[in-house]
Design a protein around this motif. Sequence first.
Motif, PDB file in Angstrom:
ATOM      1  N   GLN B 115       4.548 -17.751  -0.625  1.00 57.86           N
ATOM      2  CA  GLN B 115       3.821 -16.885  -0.192  1.00 57.86           C
ATOM      3  C   GLN B 115       4.725 -15.516  -0.791  1.00 57.86           C
ATOM      4  OE1 GLN B 115       0.484 -16.816   1.083  1.00 57.86           O
ATOM      5  NE2 GLN B 115       1.286 -14.602   0.603  1.00 57.86           N
ATOM      6  N   ASN B 116       6.073 -15.455  -0.454  1.00 58.33           N
ATOM      7  CA  ASN B 116       6.625 -14.565  -0.599  1.00 58.33           C
ATOM      8  C   ASN B 116       6.156 -13.992  -2.877  1.00 58.33           C
ATOM      9  OD1 ASN B 116       7.761 -14.026   1.274  1.00 58.33           O
ATOM     10  ND2 ASN B 116       9.729 -14.867   1.010  1.00 58.33           N
ATOM     11  N   ARG B 117       6.417 -15.243  -3.693  1.00 59.04           N
ATOM     12  CA  ARG B 117       5.679 -14.724  -4.743  1.00 59.04           C
ATOM     13  C   ARG B 117       4.474 -14.429  -4.602  1.00 59.04           C
ATOM     14  NH1 ARG B 117       7.273 -12.786  -8.918  1.00 59.04           N
ATOM     15  NH2 ARG B 117       5.861 -14.411 -11.636  1.00 59.04           N
ATOM     16  N   ILE B 118       3.274 -14.931  -4.425  1.00 56.24           N
ATOM     17  CA  ILE B 118       1.850 -14.374  -4.029  1.00 56.24           C
ATOM     18  C   ILE B 118       2.299 -13.455  -3.403  1.00 56.24           C
ATOM     19  CG2 ILE B 118      -0.310 -14.897  -3.457  1.00 56.24           C
ATOM     20  CD1 ILE B 118       0.227 -17.921  -2.497  1.00 56.24           C
ATOM     21  N   ASP B 119       2.854 -12.499  -2.652  1.00 50.94           N
ATOM     22  CA  ASP B 119       2.926 -11.206  -2.442  1.00 50.94           C
ATOM     23  C   ASP B 119       3.581 -10.060  -3.249  1.00 50.94           C
ATOM     24  OD1 ASP B 119       1.347 -11.594   0.048  1.00 50.94           O
ATOM     25  OD2 ASP B 119       3.470 -12.183   1.099  1.00 50.94           O
ATOM     26  N   GLU B 120       4.104 -10.549  -3.809  1.00 51.91           N
ATOM     27  CA  GLU B 120       5.503 -10.022  -5.007  1.00 51.91           C
ATOM     28  C   GLU B 120       3.849  -9.972  -6.216  1.00 51.91           C
ATOM     29  OE1 GLU B 120       8.510 -11.649  -8.173  1.00 51.91           O
ATOM     30  OE2 GLU B 120       8.734 -11.949  -5.804  1.00 51.91           O
ATOM     31  N   VAL B 121       3.777 -10.961  -7.175  1.00 53.11           N
ATOM     32  CA  VAL B 121       2.789 -10.430  -8.104  1.00 53.11           C
ATOM     33  C   VAL B 121       1.059  -9.706  -7.411  1.00 53.11           C
ATOM     34  CG1 VAL B 121       3.081 -12.675  -9.019  1.00 53.11           C
ATOM     35  CG2 VAL B 121       1.559 -13.370  -7.476  1.00 53.11           C
ATOM     36  N   LEU B 122       0.979  -9.803  -6.331  1.00 52.59           N
ATOM     37  CA  LEU B 122      -0.479  -9.118  -6.107  1.00 52.59           C
ATOM     38  C   LEU B 122       0.216  -7.185  -5.742  1.00 52.59           C
ATOM     39  CD1 LEU B 122      -2.078 -11.294  -3.237  1.00 52.59           C
ATOM     40  CD2 LEU B 122      -2.702 -10.510  -5.226  1.00 52.59           C
ATOM     41  N   GLU B 123       1.658  -7.128  -5.258  1.00 47.68           N
ATOM     42  CA  GLU B 123       2.113  -6.253  -5.471  1.00 47.68           C
ATOM     43  C   GLU B 123       1.742  -5.657  -7.007  1.00 47.68           C
ATOM     44  OE1 GLU B 123       5.355  -5.685  -2.904  1.00 47.68           O
ATOM     45  OE2 GLU B 123       5.721  -3.323  -3.998  1.00 47.68           O
ATOM     46  N   ARG B 124       1.677  -6.371  -7.942  1.00 46.14           N
ATOM     47  CA  ARG B 124       2.759  -6.349  -8.938  1.00 46.14           C
ATOM     48  C   ARG B 124       0.956  -5.249  -9.146  1.00 46.14           C
ATOM     49  NH1 ARG B 124       3.250  -3.429 -12.201  1.00 46.14           N
ATOM     50  NH2 ARG B 124       3.679  -3.847 -13.867  1.00 46.14           N
ATOM     51  N   VAL B 125       0.646  -5.947  -9.119  1.00 47.31           N
ATOM     52  CA  VAL B 125      -1.309  -5.903 -10.083  1.00 47.31           C
ATOM     53  C   VAL B 125      -1.987  -4.827  -8.980  1.00 47.31           C
ATOM     54  CG1 VAL B 125      -1.542  -8.246 -10.943  1.00 47.31           C
ATOM     55  CG2 VAL B 125      -2.388  -7.704  -8.958  1.00 47.31           C
ATOM     56  N   SER B 126      -1.335  -4.263  -8.263  1.00 51.61           N
ATOM     57  CA  SER B 126      -1.412  -3.828  -6.990  1.00 51.61           C
ATOM     58  C   SER B 126      -3.224  -3.198  -5.940  1.00 51.61           C
ATOM     59  CB  SER B 126      -2.003  -2.056  -7.899  1.00 51.61           C
ATOM     60  OG  SER B 126      -1.109  -1.352  -8.283  1.00 51.61           O
ATOM     61  N   LEU B 127      -2.568  -5.489  -5.213  1.00 54.97           N
ATOM     62  CA  LEU B 127      -3.594  -5.451  -4.667  1.00 54.97           C
ATOM     63  C   LEU B 127      -3.473  -6.122  -3.280  1.00 54.97           C
ATOM     64  CD1 LEU B 127      -5.776  -7.523  -7.779  1.00 54.97           C
ATOM     65  CD2 LEU B 127      -6.911  -5.182  -6.489  1.00 54.97           C
ATOM     66  N   GLU B 128      -2.617  -5.319  -2.472  1.00 56.90           N
ATOM     67  CA  GLU B 128      -1.784  -6.208  -1.533  1.00 56.90           C
ATOM     68  C   GLU B 128      -2.624  -5.772  -0.598  1.00 56.90           C
ATOM     69  OE1 GLU B 128      -1.060  -3.543  -3.054  1.00 56.90           O
ATOM     70  OE2 GLU B 128       1.304  -2.488  -3.065  1.00 56.90           O
ATOM     71  N   GLY B 129      -2.551  -7.243   0.148  1.00 60.11           N
ATOM     72  CA  GLY B 129      -3.240  -6.874   1.343  1.00 60.11           C
ATOM     73  C   GLY B 129      -5.248  -7.923   1.436  1.00 60.11           C
ATOM     74  N   THR B 130      -5.918  -8.498  -0.180  1.00 64.50           N
ATOM     75  CA  THR B 130      -6.479  -8.943   0.081  1.00 64.50           C
ATOM     76  C   THR B 130      -6.457  -9.915   0.195  1.00 64.50           C
ATOM     77  OG1 THR B 130      -5.374  -8.637  -3.048  1.00 64.50           O
ATOM     78  CG2 THR B 130      -7.372  -6.678  -1.980  1.00 64.50           C
ATOM     79  N   ASN B 131      -5.152 -11.049   0.402  1.00 64.79           N
ATOM     80  CA  ASN B 131      -4.521 -12.183   0.133  1.00 64.79           C
ATOM     81  C   ASN B 131      -6.190 -13.040   0.504  1.00 64.79           C
ATOM     82  OD1 ASN B 131      -2.823 -11.105   0.367  1.00 64.79           O
ATOM     83  ND2 ASN B 131      -1.633 -12.897  -0.026  1.00 64.79           N
ATOM     84  N   ASN B 132      -7.126 -13.160   1.834  1.00 69.37           N
ATOM     85  CA  ASN B 132      -7.901 -13.491   2.366  1.00 69.37           C
ATOM     86  C   ASN B 132      -9.274 -13.114   1.401  1.00 69.37           C
ATOM     87  OD1 ASN B 132      -5.654 -15.464   3.643  1.00 69.37           O
ATOM     88  ND2 ASN B 132      -5.569 -12.989   5.661  1.00 69.37           N
ATOM     89  N   ARG B 133      -9.427 -12.298   0.827  1.00 66.63           N
ATOM     90  CA  ARG B 133     -10.748 -12.212   0.482  1.00 66.63           C
ATOM     91  C   ARG B 133     -11.612 -13.097  -0.955  1.00 66.63           C
ATOM     92  NH1 ARG B 133     -10.849  -6.010   0.481  1.00 66.63           N
ATOM     93  NH2 ARG B 133     -13.299  -5.887  -0.825  1.00 66.63           N
ATOM     94  N   PHE B 134     -12.439 -13.681  -0.540  1.00 59.40           N
ATOM     95  CA  PHE B 134     -13.122 -14.151  -1.564  1.00 59.40           C
ATOM     96  C   PHE B 134     -13.447 -13.716  -3.091  1.00 59.40           C
ATOM     97  CE2 PHE B 134     -13.409 -17.482   2.043  1.00 59.40           C
ATOM     98  CZ  PHE B 134     -12.909 -18.661   1.444  1.00 59.40           C
ATOM     99  N   PRO B 135     -13.680 -14.492  -4.445  1.00 57.42           N
ATOM    100  CA  PRO B 135     -13.572 -13.389  -5.490  1.00 57.42           C
ATOM    101  C   PRO B 135     -14.257 -13.075  -6.115  1.00 57.42           C
ATOM    102  CG  PRO B 135     -12.571 -15.279  -6.200  1.00 57.42           C
ATOM    103  CD  PRO B 135     -13.162 -15.571  -4.261  1.00 57.42           C
ATOM    104  N   SER B 136     -15.663 -13.865  -4.619  1.00 56.16           N
ATOM    105  CA  SER B 136     -17.763 -12.746  -4.749  1.00 56.16           C
ATOM    106  C   SER B 136     -17.206 -11.794  -4.062  1.00 56.16           C
ATOM    107  CB  SER B 136     -18.564 -13.766  -4.204  1.00 56.16           C
ATOM    108  OG  SER B 136     -17.769 -14.182  -2.749  1.00 56.16           O
ATOM    109  N   GLU B 137     -15.951 -11.234  -2.536  1.00 54.11           N
ATOM    110  CA  GLU B 137     -16.269 -10.100  -2.776  1.00 54.11           C
ATOM    111  C   GLU B 137     -14.863  -9.109  -2.621  1.00 54.11           C
ATOM    112  OE1 GLU B 137     -16.403 -12.891   1.417  1.00 54.11           O
ATOM    113  OE2 GLU B 137     -14.024 -12.030   1.068  1.00 54.11           O
ATOM    114  N   ILE B 138     -15.111  -9.092  -3.619  1.00 51.09           N
ATOM    115  CA  ILE B 138     -14.215  -8.029  -4.695  1.00 51.09           C
ATOM    116  C   ILE B 138     -14.917  -7.589  -6.452  1.00 51.09           C
ATOM    117  CG2 ILE B 138     -11.497  -8.155  -3.254  1.00 51.09           C
ATOM    118  CD1 ILE B 138     -10.959 -10.386  -6.107  1.00 51.09           C
ATOM    119  N   SER B 139     -14.507  -6.693  -6.539  1.00 51.81           N
ATOM    120  CA  SER B 139     -15.180  -6.490  -8.031  1.00 51.81           C
ATOM    121  C   SER B 139     -14.427  -7.116  -8.930  1.00 51.81           C
ATOM    122  CB  SER B 139     -15.154  -4.304  -8.269  1.00 51.81           C
ATOM    123  OG  SER B 139     -13.414  -4.482  -7.786  1.00 51.81           O
TER     124      SER B 139
END
Lengths: 248, 256
Positions: B115-139
């Motif tokens: 989870q730490n590694r996932i959060d780390e890379v999500l932060e790197r691509v500036s998408l913090e907080g999108t963890n529980n969204r599905f691909p169809s729900e994002i641009s």
Amino acid sequence: MILKFFHHFGRYILMLSKAVARPEKFSMYWKETVRQMYNIGIGSLIIIALISIFIGAVTAVQFSYQLGGTMIPPYYIGYIVRDITIIELAPTISCLVLAGKVGSSFASEIGGMRQKEHIDALDVMGLNSANYLITPKIIAGLTMIPILVTVSAFVGIMGGYLASVPTGIITEEEYVRGTRSFFEPFNVYMMYVKAVVFAFILTSVSCYQGYYVTGGSIELGKASTNSVVFSSILILLADYIIAVILTG
Amino acid sequence: MIKAENIFKSFGENEVLKGISTVFETGKTNLIIGRSGSGKTVLLKILVGLYRATSGKVWYDDVLFSELSPKKTKPIRSKIGMLFQSSALFDSMTVNENIGFPLNMFTNMTSSEKQNRIDEVLERVSLEGTNNRFPSEISGGMQKRVGIARAIVMKPKYLFCDEPNSGLDPKTSLVIDELIKSITIENKMTTIINTHDMNSVMEIGENINLLVDGHLAWKGHRSEVLRTDNDILRDFIFASPFLQKLRSKALSNTSQ
């Protein structure tokens, strides 16, 4: 035509040999297998039960009509419904229906993954995509389809009862006597042999059709249709071969 | 470093690649550019091992990758990340599950480490907080960034991007380009980008390889593009009258 057959057959064998490998991580494969077992088992239970009840009912009504005016005792209706359901109708009709329901969904799911580059993504990661996508589906089919066939046989016999006893064709005692007469356990064995062979055919052929899909939505639709057509033909061919081998 | 040596590839009678030899350098954004049908995607798929070349060799540093059996490519594959044109995110999985997929499959990390590694890379691509969204729900742009996050979650040495800007607006394209470039420098990766986006060429093209009809027609840095006397490159990069005018203006400004 013959060349095309050997091309597809060779590729089918190659796909199966690729699919049979040690899983990368057992827990991930187990999760996927359970998901597929749920989809096949719970997802198909109602349709199988519905079809089986009518199969049993129609068989009972037809045989009572055929036996009318003959010297054959009426309790034979129960006996005939039981045997024909166990030997032929439950495994064959259920698997033909499942080829349409489960088979086409497998072909569409895997074909869609091929078109959306999901399979390429798995391959690039170093995962054996055939092993990860196909093996859980085949294992789920091999476990759940014989269970569905068992349900089908039971519900079919119940369907025969409902069509013949409440309507007054025969008495309850006669029907029960019929279903308990001349029981041959080998017939149940034959039912399971058919269920397992048909399950393997319908899952592997559908996965093959999806795994090698190329092009767009038209080709995906074709793959889905082909999975049903080829599975059905192969199931009927296998039905004949098993009947010849096991009763010969 | 990834090296392609005399790569030929045919599909039946159709020869798509005709002897490509080039080197993709470490710590740089290496671009493969060319018109549609010039063989860019085929070359990328050969480099990454999805296609086998008809002849020729692919080296990953000192390993002859193209000669390895599929089983023996595993150690190299664990160092490869790839961003696909369509993002190739699994629809039935959330963003968190998509990024965590390679970690779940190939590592023995604990849940909290993952989870730490996932959060780390999500932060790197500036998408913090999108963890529980599905691909169809994002641009589309967010999907690309999730694709990048999944590609780098295993800390790869080699990053492949197949048309990372396709279907994106110019501003989002720029964000993706900058992200790929900075990740490449931070992690000292060998990054290969297949594109026909001219903004990318001029923004991040450090080692540009122009393919024309299956041949390598030009190779160089983006700084050389403006002053090039290579007609093929000029026709390709400055294809529109608008870009031709811009080029003339830029050249006259620099000469004054």
